[in-house]
Design an enzyme around this catalytic site. Structure first.
Site, mmCIF file in Angstrom:
data_model
loop_
_atom_site.group_PDB
_atom_site.id
_atom_site.type_symbol
_atom_site.label_atom_id
_atom_site.label_comp_id
_atom_site.label_asym_id
_atom_site.label_seq_id
_atom_site.Cartn_x
_atom_site.Cartn_y
_atom_site.Cartn_z
ATOM 1 N N ARG A 102 0.876 -1.191 0.000
ATOM 2 C CA ARG A 102 0.000 0.000 0.000
ATOM 3 C C ARG A 102 0.904 1.229 0.000
ATOM 4 O O ARG A 102 1.737 1.386 0.898
ATOM 5 C CB ARG A 102 -0.907 0.023 1.231
ATOM 6 C CG ARG A 102 -1.588 1.366 1.442
ATOM 7 C CD ARG A 102 -2.681 1.326 2.466
ATOM 8 N NE ARG A 102 -3.850 0.646 1.957
ATOM 9 C CZ ARG A 102 -5.069 0.732 2.497
ATOM 10 N NH1 ARG A 102 -5.272 1.450 3.578
ATOM 11 N NH2 ARG A 102 -6.087 0.079 1.969
ATOM 12 N N HIS A 129 -7.397 0.998 -6.344
ATOM 13 C CA HIS A 129 -7.546 0.100 -5.184
ATOM 14 C C HIS A 129 -8.245 -1.183 -5.681
ATOM 15 O O HIS A 129 -9.402 -1.445 -5.353
ATOM 16 C CB HIS A 129 -8.380 0.804 -4.105
ATOM 17 C CG HIS A 129 -8.335 0.155 -2.757
ATOM 18 N ND1 HIS A 129 -7.557 -0.948 -2.470
ATOM 19 C CD2 HIS A 129 -8.989 0.460 -1.597
ATOM 20 C CE1 HIS A 129 -7.741 -1.276 -1.195
ATOM 21 N NE2 HIS A 129 -8.592 -0.451 -0.653
ATOM 22 N N GLN A 132 -10.100 -3.846 -3.516
ATOM 23 C CA GLN A 132 -11.391 -3.378 -3.018
ATOM 24 C C GLN A 132 -12.471 -3.520 -4.092
ATOM 25 O O GLN A 132 -13.551 -4.043 -3.825
ATOM 26 C CB GLN A 132 -11.262 -1.915 -2.571
ATOM 27 C CG GLN A 132 -12.553 -1.339 -2.017
ATOM 28 C CD GLN A 132 -12.919 -1.890 -0.646
ATOM 29 O OE1 GLN A 132 -12.114 -1.844 0.272
ATOM 30 N NE2 GLN A 132 -14.130 -2.408 -0.497
ATOM 31 N N ASP A 232 -17.132 7.131 -1.087
ATOM 32 C CA ASP A 232 -15.835 6.958 -0.419
ATOM 33 C C ASP A 232 -15.592 8.244 0.368
ATOM 34 O O ASP A 232 -16.304 9.246 0.174
ATOM 35 C CB ASP A 232 -14.751 6.733 -1.500
ATOM 36 C CG ASP A 232 -13.370 6.438 -0.924
ATOM 37 O OD1 ASP A 232 -13.259 6.198 0.300
ATOM 38 O OD2 ASP A 232 -12.398 6.454 -1.702
ATOM 39 N N CYS A 272 -16.331 1.655 0.823
ATOM 40 C CA CYS A 272 -15.155 0.817 1.078
ATOM 41 C C CYS A 272 -14.719 0.897 2.539
ATOM 42 O O CYS A 272 -14.003 0.021 3.023
ATOM 43 C CB CYS A 272 -14.014 1.205 0.146
ATOM 44 S SG CYS A 272 -13.592 2.960 0.212
ATOM 45 N N ARG A 300 -13.400 -8.844 1.713
ATOM 46 C CA ARG A 300 -11.996 -8.550 1.401
ATOM 47 C C ARG A 300 -11.148 -9.800 1.658
ATOM 48 O O ARG A 300 -10.277 -10.151 0.867
ATOM 49 C CB ARG A 300 -11.465 -7.384 2.255
ATOM 50 C CG ARG A 300 -12.086 -6.019 1.983
ATOM 51 C CD ARG A 300 -11.701 -5.457 0.627
ATOM 52 N NE ARG A 300 -10.266 -5.298 0.477
ATOM 53 C CZ ARG A 300 -9.550 -4.284 0.963
ATOM 54 N NH1 ARG A 300 -10.150 -3.295 1.607
ATOM 55 N NH2 ARG A 300 -8.245 -4.214 0.779
#
Ligand code: CP
Ligand code: NVA
Length: 320
Positions: A102, A129, A132, A232, A272, A300
């Site tokens: 990340r 991402h 996700q 988001d 998310c 996830r």
């Protein structure tokens, strides 16, 4: 060596295989017949940014697949004192069998992938991402496929997702890319100045995918006919200096009960996470029966296990 840095690193058929595997892994979790394709391996999980879901789901997932997860905070490595990313990648690849990263610049992931010689997985960059979005599409497909694992990806075809708020962020870019790959219409609604940028348009072109997205400044227009409404945070990690103006500009794009009522009947609310109730979404929407945010968070784990297992399989095939 195959990596997973962006949605289009997998074909549509590979996504279908990953979804079927995720469904199977979800069903069999904790049963004695464990699927451990990473047996005996060690995987690094390198974080330059904060994380709750990604960090824990990858750590647990790597262990459940039979490997040892090595947690690495970038600040604790010599990287933070000037060792180059290339040297770091070369060194880590002498110890590890794979690396989940990340970071801020997407180019860093590409550098790690190019020089390291071990599979690299994008756990969020400023650009994308993909773990996700694959999870989010799997979460919807679970609901729309009527329990048929072979029909998971097919069930997404022709659906519409509205994405509200920060329509220039990594999640918005990822929906644009995943939507084009999987045949889902993506209706983005955000302030002027937050239309999708040149980088994601160039990515679609490079992947030879016809765009399935449209941008509007009108949130009601975006949610009309939508089967799911997504948002988001308004201030992504790294954008903190713009907090005040973002909160002001994005205010009209808060997902409210009125906006949800303007979407298709039965439309899901998705996020998310982490969420900021009262900013990008009203508390009553977050807590409503339409909200599937914690199923997304749980998935996830299953989806990422399926991604790692798929990479292990294709990379082993490439070696033999
Ligand atoms: N959604 C997500 O990636 O959460 P974290 O930042 O907590 O990992
Ligand atoms: N756009 C958000 C996603 C967090 C999971 C960020 O980058 O901070």
């Amino acid at each position: 060596m195959r990596h997973f840095l962006k949605e289009t690193d997998f074909t549509r058929d590979e996504v279908a295989a990953v979804f079927a595997a995720a469904a199977a892994l979800k069903k069999s979790r904790g049963l004695p017949t464990l699927h451990t394709p990473l047996d005996g391996q060690s995987w690094g999980l390198l974080f330059f940014k904060k994380s709750t879901r990604t960090r824990v789901s990858f750590q647990v997932g790597v262990r459940e697949l039979g490997a040892f997860p090595v947690m690495l905070n970038a600040e604790d490595l010599q990287l933070s004192r000037g060792e180059t990313p290339a040297d770091t990648a070369r060194v880590l690849s002498r110890y590890l069998h794979g690396l989940v990263v990340r970071c801020h610049e997407h180019a860093l992931l590409e550098e790690f992938a190019n020089v390291g010689g071990i599979p690299v997985v994008n756990a969020l960059s400023d650009f994308l991402h993909p773990c996700q979005t694959l999870t989010d599409f799997f979460t919807l497909a679970e609901r729309w496929s009527g329990g048929n694992p072979a029909g998971l990806v097919q069930s997404l075809q022709g659906r519409k997702i509205a994405f509200l708020g920060d329509t220039a962020c990594n999640m918005a870019n990822s929906f644009i890319l995943a939507g084009a790959l999987l045949g889902v219409e993506i209706a983005l609604a955000g302030p002027d100045g937050y239309a999708p940028g040149s980088e994601i348009k160039a990515q679609l072109e490079a992947d030879k995918l016809a765009p399935t997205w449209a941008f509007t400044t009108n949130p009601f227009e975006a949610v009309r006919g939508a089967d799911a409404v997504y948002t988001d945070v308004w201030v992504s990690m790294g954008a903190e200096t713009q907090k005040e103006e973002r909160l002001r500009e994005m205010r009209p794009y808060q997902v409210t009960a009125a906006l949800m009522a303007a979407a298709n009947p039965g439309a899901y609310f998705m996020h998310c996470l982490p969420a900021h109730a009262g900013e990008e979404v009203a508390r009553e929407v977050l807590d409503s029966p339409a909200s599937i945010i914690f199923d997304q968070a749980e998935n996830r784990l299953h989806t990422q296990k399926a991604i790692l297992a798929h990479l292990a399989e294709v990379n082993a095939g490439a070696k033999s």
